[in-house]
Design a protein around this motif. Structure first.
Motif, PDB file in Angstrom:
ATOM      1  N   VAL A  68      63.004 -35.441  93.503  1.00 58.24           N
ATOM      2  CA  VAL A  68      62.528 -36.204  94.513  1.00 58.24           C
ATOM      3  C   VAL A  68      63.896 -35.844  95.571  1.00 58.24           C
ATOM      4  CG1 VAL A  68      62.694 -38.727  94.770  1.00 58.24           C
ATOM      5  CG2 VAL A  68      61.291 -37.826  92.748  1.00 58.24           C
ATOM      6  N   LEU A  69      63.507 -35.973  96.872  1.00 58.71           N
ATOM      7  CA  LEU A  69      63.890 -35.804  97.429  1.00 58.71           C
ATOM      8  C   LEU A  69      64.978 -36.924  98.217  1.00 58.71           C
ATOM      9  CD1 LEU A  69      62.320 -32.421  99.566  1.00 58.71           C
ATOM     10  CD2 LEU A  69      64.192 -32.408  97.764  1.00 58.71           C
ATOM     11  N   HIS A  70      65.952 -36.490  99.561  1.00 60.07           N
ATOM     12  CA  HIS A  70      66.669 -38.257  99.968  1.00 60.07           C
ATOM     13  C   HIS A  70      66.719 -38.001 100.938  1.00 60.07           C
ATOM     14  CE1 HIS A  70      70.246 -37.530  98.483  1.00 60.07           C
ATOM     15  NE2 HIS A  70      70.992 -38.377  99.601  1.00 60.07           N
ATOM     16  N   ALA A  71      66.522 -39.041 102.014  1.00 62.68           N
ATOM     17  CA  ALA A  71      67.483 -38.860 103.486  1.00 62.68           C
ATOM     18  C   ALA A  71      68.435 -40.068 104.420  1.00 62.68           C
ATOM     19  CB  ALA A  71      66.471 -38.124 104.324  1.00 62.68           C
ATOM     20  N   SER A  72      68.744 -39.836 104.334  1.00 65.41           N
ATOM     21  CA  SER A  72      69.720 -41.322 104.993  1.00 65.41           C
ATOM     22  C   SER A  72      69.815 -40.815 106.351  1.00 65.41           C
ATOM     23  CB  SER A  72      70.718 -41.655 104.184  1.00 65.41           C
ATOM     24  OG  SER A  72      70.580 -41.801 102.606  1.00 65.41           O
ATOM     25  N   SER A  73      69.562 -42.775 107.250  1.00 68.06           N
ATOM     26  CA  SER A  73      70.560 -43.158 108.219  1.00 68.06           C
ATOM     27  C   SER A  73      71.277 -43.766 108.697  1.00 68.06           C
ATOM     28  CB  SER A  73      69.252 -42.502 109.948  1.00 68.06           C
ATOM     29  OG  SER A  73      70.544 -42.550 111.020  1.00 68.06           O
ATOM     30  N   ILE A  76      77.046 -45.682 105.476  1.00 70.14           N
ATOM     31  CA  ILE A  76      76.822 -46.945 104.481  1.00 70.14           C
ATOM     32  C   ILE A  76      77.336 -47.920 104.307  1.00 70.14           C
ATOM     33  CG2 ILE A  76      78.637 -46.176 102.140  1.00 70.14           C
ATOM     34  CD1 ILE A  76      78.031 -43.300 103.053  1.00 70.14           C
ATOM     35  N   GLY A  77      76.514 -48.919 103.399  1.00 67.46           N
ATOM     36  CA  GLY A  77      77.503 -50.579 103.138  1.00 67.46           C
ATOM     37  C   GLY A  77      76.875 -51.132 104.379  1.00 67.46           C
ATOM     38  N   ALA A  78      75.763 -50.093 105.374  1.00 68.80           N
ATOM     39  CA  ALA A  78      75.589 -51.398 106.686  1.00 68.80           C
ATOM     40  C   ALA A  78      74.350 -51.744 105.953  1.00 68.80           C
ATOM     41  CB  ALA A  78      75.164 -50.234 108.068  1.00 68.80           C
ATOM     42  N   ASP A  79      74.177 -52.596 106.190  1.00 72.01           N
ATOM     43  CA  ASP A  79      72.675 -54.140 106.401  1.00 72.01           C
ATOM     44  C   ASP A  79      71.342 -52.824 106.747  1.00 72.01           C
ATOM     45  OD1 ASP A  79      73.309 -55.376 104.763  1.00 72.01           O
ATOM     46  OD2 ASP A  79      73.875 -57.061 105.947  1.00 72.01           O
ATOM     47  N   ALA A  80      71.692 -52.805 108.593  1.00 69.99           N
ATOM     48  CA  ALA A  80      70.582 -51.942 108.890  1.00 69.99           C
ATOM     49  C   ALA A  80      70.399 -50.562 108.695  1.00 69.99           C
ATOM     50  CB  ALA A  80      71.140 -51.097 110.339  1.00 69.99           C
ATOM     51  N   SER A  81      71.009 -49.524 107.850  1.00 72.78           N
ATOM     52  CA  SER A  81      70.923 -48.640 107.008  1.00 72.78           C
ATOM     53  C   SER A  81      69.736 -48.529 106.006  1.00 72.78           C
ATOM     54  CB  SER A  81      71.877 -47.492 106.144  1.00 72.78           C
ATOM     55  OG  SER A  81      72.160 -48.623 104.669  1.00 72.78           O
ATOM     56  N   ILE A  82      69.202 -46.849 106.590  1.00 70.21           N
ATOM     57  CA  ILE A  82      68.106 -46.528 106.086  1.00 70.21           C
ATOM     58  C   ILE A  82      67.950 -45.051 104.891  1.00 70.21           C
ATOM     59  CG2 ILE A  82      65.080 -45.955 106.286  1.00 70.21           C
ATOM     60  CD1 ILE A  82      65.859 -49.109 107.050  1.00 70.21           C
ATOM     61  N   SER A  83      67.668 -45.376 103.264  1.00 77.24           N
ATOM     62  CA  SER A  83      67.349 -44.415 102.751  1.00 77.24           C
ATOM     63  C   SER A  83      65.531 -44.130 102.439  1.00 77.24           C
ATOM     64  CB  SER A  83      68.183 -44.389 102.073  1.00 77.24           C
ATOM     65  OG  SER A  83      69.212 -44.452 102.248  1.00 77.24           O
ATOM     66  N   LEU A  84      65.160 -43.093 102.400  1.00 75.72           N
ATOM     67  CA  LEU A  84      63.975 -42.738 102.049  1.00 75.72           C
ATOM     68  C   LEU A  84      63.955 -41.780 101.067  1.00 75.72           C
ATOM     69  CD1 LEU A  84      62.059 -41.942 105.651  1.00 75.72           C
ATOM     70  CD2 LEU A  84      61.967 -44.082 104.116  1.00 75.72           C
ATOM     71  N   PHE A  85      63.280 -42.082  99.858  1.00 75.69           N
ATOM     72  CA  PHE A  85      63.025 -41.168  99.000  1.00 75.69           C
ATOM     73  C   PHE A  85      61.385 -40.810  98.845  1.00 75.69           C
ATOM     74  CE2 PHE A  85      66.485 -44.022  98.224  1.00 75.69           C
ATOM     75  CZ  PHE A  85      67.072 -43.046  97.692  1.00 75.69           C
ATOM     76  N   TRP A  86      61.037 -39.698  98.431  1.00 76.01           N
ATOM     77  CA  TRP A  86      60.516 -38.901  98.710  1.00 76.01           C
ATOM     78  C   TRP A  86      59.728 -37.910  97.423  1.00 76.01           C
ATOM     79  CZ3 TRP A  86      63.561 -37.693 101.542  1.00 76.01           C
ATOM     80  CH2 TRP A  86      64.112 -35.891 102.371  1.00 76.01           C
ATOM     81  N   TYR A  87      58.224 -37.001  97.600  1.00 82.57           N
ATOM     82  CA  TYR A  87      58.187 -35.831  97.291  1.00 82.57           C
ATOM     83  C   TYR A  87      57.665 -34.901  98.560  1.00 82.57           C
ATOM     84  CZ  TYR A  87      54.498 -37.306  94.645  1.00 82.57           C
ATOM     85  OH  TYR A  87      53.751 -37.536  94.007  1.00 82.57           O
ATOM     86  N   ASP A  88      57.464 -33.373  98.231  1.00 82.97           N
ATOM     87  CA  ASP A  88      56.368 -33.153  99.243  1.00 82.97           C
ATOM     88  C   ASP A  88      55.642 -31.672  97.950  1.00 82.97           C
ATOM     89  OD1 ASP A  88      57.475 -33.460 101.297  1.00 82.97           O
ATOM     90  OD2 ASP A  88      59.471 -31.749 101.669  1.00 82.97           O
ATOM     91  N   LYS A  89      54.425 -31.609  98.577  1.00 85.44           N
ATOM     92  CA  LYS A  89      53.912 -30.869  98.402  1.00 85.44           C
ATOM     93  C   LYS A  89      53.134 -29.873  99.169  1.00 85.44           C
ATOM     94  CE  LYS A  89      51.008 -32.036  95.409  1.00 85.44           C
ATOM     95  NZ  LYS A  89      49.570 -33.094  94.705  1.00 85.44           N
ATOM     96  N   ALA A  90      53.129 -28.315  98.715  1.00 81.98           N
ATOM     97  CA  ALA A  90      52.377 -28.044  99.665  1.00 81.98           C
ATOM     98  C   ALA A  90      50.952 -27.850 100.276  1.00 81.98           C
ATOM     99  CB  ALA A  90      52.835 -26.758  99.737  1.00 81.98           C
ATOM    100  N   ARG A  91      50.589 -27.426 101.946  1.00 86.75           N
ATOM    101  CA  ARG A  91      49.316 -27.646 101.549  1.00 86.75           C
ATOM    102  C   ARG A  91      48.729 -26.818 102.601  1.00 86.75           C
ATOM    103  NH1 ARG A  91      47.564 -30.037 105.692  1.00 86.75           N
ATOM    104  NH2 ARG A  91      49.125 -31.464 105.996  1.00 86.75           N
ATOM    105  N   GLY A  92      49.026 -25.214 101.995  1.00 87.86           N
ATOM    106  CA  GLY A  92      48.953 -24.201 102.660  1.00 87.86           C
ATOM    107  C   GLY A  92      50.507 -24.155 103.996  1.00 87.86           C
TER     108      GLY A  92
END
Length: 131
Positions: A68-73, A76-92
């Motif tokens: 699993v990977l993550h990205a945040s914007s 830190i600690g702010a209500d409007a922050s967003i962190s996404l969690f995902w995984y990647d699969k190659a397709r060509g």
């Protein structure tokens, strides 16, 4: 075909593949308007391959546990922050980005899945992720 985004629903079903703008529209349903810019930046990081490792967390995809990977914007600690969690699969030459959960960055190493998550497991809605 370009990279596509797929939302893993909390009953372990998958959305139809969508482009980044469609995924942004879908994820906006779970957050307040003040978080929209941070969601957009986090999705840009997913698309640009700027995800950071979330070890030791993995997510089952069939018989394989995907890292699993993550990205945040946002602050830190702010209500409007967003962190996404995902995984990647190659397709060509392209990738499919499987979005598992969305929350906020609470400390330098801790995230809380307050916006979107699964019904069970490590990425359950409401769970804390520590890396």
């Amino acid at each position: 075909m370009a990279d596509m985004f797929i939302l893993i629903k909390n009953d372990n079903q998958y959305s139809a593949p969508m482009d980044q703008m469609a995924m942004q529209t879908e994820l906006r349903k779970y957050i307040d308007k003040e978080s929209y810019p941070n969601l957009s930046q986090s999705l840009n990081d997913v698309a640009d391959g700027k995800g950071k490792a979330t070890q030791p967390y993995t997510y089952p995809d069939g018989t394989v546990n995907m890292p699993v990977l993550h990205a945040s914007s946002g602050k830190i600690g702010a209500d409007a922050s967003i962190s996404l969690f995902w995984y990647d699969k190659a397709r060509g030459k392209d990738k499919d980005h499987y979005i598992i959960a969305m929350g906020e960055h609470t400390t330098n190493t801790t995230y809380k899945l307050v916006h979107y998550g699964q019904s069970t497991g490590q990425f359950k809605l409401g769970a804390k992720i520590s890396i």
